[in-house]
Design a protein around this motif. Structure first.
Motif, PDB file in Angstrom:
ATOM      1  N   GLN A   8      21.873  37.359 -11.762  1.00 18.07           N
ATOM      2  CA  GLN A   8      21.507  38.495 -10.919  1.00 18.07           C
ATOM      3  C   GLN A   8      21.770  38.130  -9.462  1.00 18.07           C
ATOM      4  N   GLY A   9      21.956  39.142  -8.630  1.00 20.25           N
ATOM      5  CA  GLY A   9      22.183  38.915  -7.208  1.00 20.25           C
ATOM      6  C   GLY A   9      23.655  38.723  -6.904  1.00 20.25           C
ATOM      7  N   ASN A  10      23.946  38.466  -5.637  1.00 20.53           N
ATOM      8  CA  ASN A  10      25.323  38.344  -5.198  1.00 20.53           C
ATOM      9  C   ASN A  10      25.799  36.896  -5.087  1.00 20.53           C
ATOM     10  N   ILE A  11      24.898  35.946  -5.134  1.00 15.06           N
ATOM     11  CA  ILE A  11      25.272  34.547  -4.916  1.00 15.06           C
ATOM     12  C   ILE A  11      25.322  33.814  -6.244  1.00 15.06           C
ATOM     13  N   GLY A  12      26.441  33.159  -6.512  1.00 12.41           N
ATOM     14  CA  GLY A  12      26.565  32.310  -7.680  1.00 12.41           C
ATOM     15  C   GLY A  12      26.948  33.021  -8.958  1.00 12.41           C
TER      16      GLY A  12
END
Length: 71
Positions: free
Chosen positions: A60-64
């Protein structure tokens, strides 16, 4: 643990390859060789199981998510 070919395996290979086919000695040599190889395989599995697990990537999210930035 040393994962190189041991002297026991080398001796078993030499004994199995030098025996006369179809004799009891040849059959016993092959059984000893198989046992030695099974023992080495079990040791290799233990070494692989001892390795640390890889980190879980982000879901989830934009990083990684798109690029694995773990170094």
């Amino acid at each position: 643990m040393n994962i190189a070919i041991s002297t026991g395996v080398s001796a078993a290979v030499n004994s199995a390859s030098n025996g006369t086919p179809g004799t009891v000695q040849s059959a016993a040599s092959v059984l000893v060789l198989r046992k030695a190889l099974d023992m080495q395989a079990a040791g290799a599995v233990e070494l692989l199981n001892a390795l640390p697990q890889q980190p879980v990537l982000a879901t989830q999210g934009n990083i990684g998510r798109n690029i694995n930035t773990f170094a």
